[in-house]
Design an enzyme around this catalytic site. Structure first.
Site, PDB file in Angstrom:
ATOM      1  N   SER A 101      43.221  30.409  32.439  1.00  0.00           N
ATOM      2  CA  SER A 101      43.258  29.481  33.581  1.00  0.00           C
ATOM      3  C   SER A 101      42.094  28.503  33.586  1.00  0.00           C
ATOM      4  O   SER A 101      42.160  27.478  34.263  1.00  0.00           O
ATOM      5  CB  SER A 101      43.269  30.271  34.894  1.00  0.00           C
ATOM      6  OG  SER A 101      42.092  31.029  35.030  1.00  0.00           O
ATOM      7  N   HIS A 106      35.730  31.418  27.271  1.00  0.00           N
ATOM      8  CA  HIS A 106      34.929  32.425  27.970  1.00  0.00           C
ATOM      9  C   HIS A 106      35.379  33.803  27.519  1.00  0.00           C
ATOM     10  O   HIS A 106      36.566  34.056  27.358  1.00  0.00           O
ATOM     11  CB  HIS A 106      35.049  32.293  29.488  1.00  0.00           C
ATOM     12  CG  HIS A 106      36.455  32.171  29.976  1.00  0.00           C
ATOM     13  ND1 HIS A 106      37.168  30.992  29.907  1.00  0.00           N
ATOM     14  CD2 HIS A 106      37.289  33.085  30.516  1.00  0.00           C
ATOM     15  CE1 HIS A 106      38.375  31.186  30.395  1.00  0.00           C
ATOM     16  NE2 HIS A 106      38.486  32.451  30.759  1.00  0.00           N
TER      17      HIS A 106
HETATM   18  P1  5GP Z   1      40.984  33.197  32.407  1.00  0.00           P
HETATM   19  O1  5GP Z   1      42.197  33.559  33.218  1.00  0.00           O
HETATM   20  O2  5GP Z   1      40.954  31.711  32.123  1.00  0.00           O
HETATM   21  O3  5GP Z   1      40.807  34.016  31.179  1.00  0.00           O
HETATM   22  O4  5GP Z   1      39.726  33.547  33.316  1.00  0.00           O
HETATM   23  C1  5GP Z   1      39.077  32.656  34.157  1.00  0.00           C
HETATM   24  C2  5GP Z   1      38.156  33.464  35.027  1.00  0.00           C
HETATM   25  O5  5GP Z   1      37.226  32.581  35.648  1.00  0.00           O
HETATM   26  C3  5GP Z   1      38.878  34.205  36.166  1.00  0.00           C
HETATM   27  O6  5GP Z   1      38.622  35.602  36.048  1.00  0.00           O
HETATM   28  C4  5GP Z   1      38.283  33.604  37.439  1.00  0.00           C
HETATM   29  O7  5GP Z   1      38.100  34.558  38.453  1.00  0.00           O
HETATM   30  C5  5GP Z   1      36.957  33.031  36.948  1.00  0.00           C
HETATM   31  N1  5GP Z   1      36.476  31.879  37.679  1.00  0.00           N
HETATM   32  C6  5GP Z   1      37.186  30.761  37.969  1.00  0.00           C
HETATM   33  N2  5GP Z   1      36.409  29.881  38.626  1.00  0.00           N
HETATM   34  C7  5GP Z   1      35.180  30.458  38.743  1.00  0.00           C
HETATM   35  C8  5GP Z   1      33.953  30.023  39.321  1.00  0.00           C
HETATM   36  O8  5GP Z   1      33.822  28.925  39.874  1.00  0.00           O
HETATM   37  N3  5GP Z   1      32.897  30.879  39.249  1.00  0.00           N
HETATM   38  C9  5GP Z   1      33.000  32.097  38.632  1.00  0.00           C
HETATM   39  N4  5GP Z   1      31.893  32.858  38.629  1.00  0.00           N
HETATM   40  N5  5GP Z   1      34.145  32.539  38.072  1.00  0.00           N
HETATM   41  C10 5GP Z   1      35.222  31.728  38.123  1.00  0.00           C
END
Ligand code: 5GP
Ligand code: ZN
Length: 127
Positions: A101, A106
């Protein structure tokens, strides 16, 4: 030396730049680690390159060092947060099926409780 890749609209680039606050647990010249704002586990840390790279699909040979540094930072963070012995999982989501997302690479470091495996079935049918 070329300046680091930065994307104005990227939330994680803004966190690196200090424009959005985060609860940092580790930082060096190339890597930042901070607690996930919506934790999926008792410990849920995101470990990111300070440079903007959208997804694993965008990696080039010259990114090998930074990806290795993410792993080394994960080892340090796991030790710092007391997970080295109990265990933890490192996750890199890439693209729609993996529910990526945020399009700045990351590594999720999750731990602090026993997990399940494998992470299937998801919500949708295989394709
Ligand atoms: P993905 O689904 O892309 O692998 O993970 C994105 C992660 O980023 C999610 O677990 C979400 O909670 C985290 N996340 C999104 N926006 C922010 C933010 O502004 N600050 C922090 N600390 N985490 C975020
Ligand atoms: Zn970015």
């Amino acid at each position: 030396m070329a300046s680091k890749r930065f994307e104005e609209s990227c939330i994680f680039c803004k966190i690196v730049a200090g424009q959005i606050p985060s609860k940092q647990v580790y930082s060096d010249d190339d890597v930042l680690a901070f607690h996930d704002v919506n934790p999926a586990a008792p410990v849920h840390v995101l470990i990111i390159p300070k440079e903007h790279i959208p997804t694993i699909n965008d990696l080039q040979a010259s990114d090998a060092e930074i990806m290795g540094k993410l792993m080394l930072a994960a080892r340090k963070v796991a030790s710092q947060l007391g997970l080295a012995e109990s265990g933890y999982r490192l996750i890199l989501n890439c693209g729609p099926d993996a529910l990526q997302s945020v399009f700045h690479i990351h590594m999720h470091l999750v731990g602090g409780q026993k997990m399940g495996w494998p992470p299937f079935p998801g919500d949708a049918q295989a394709h």
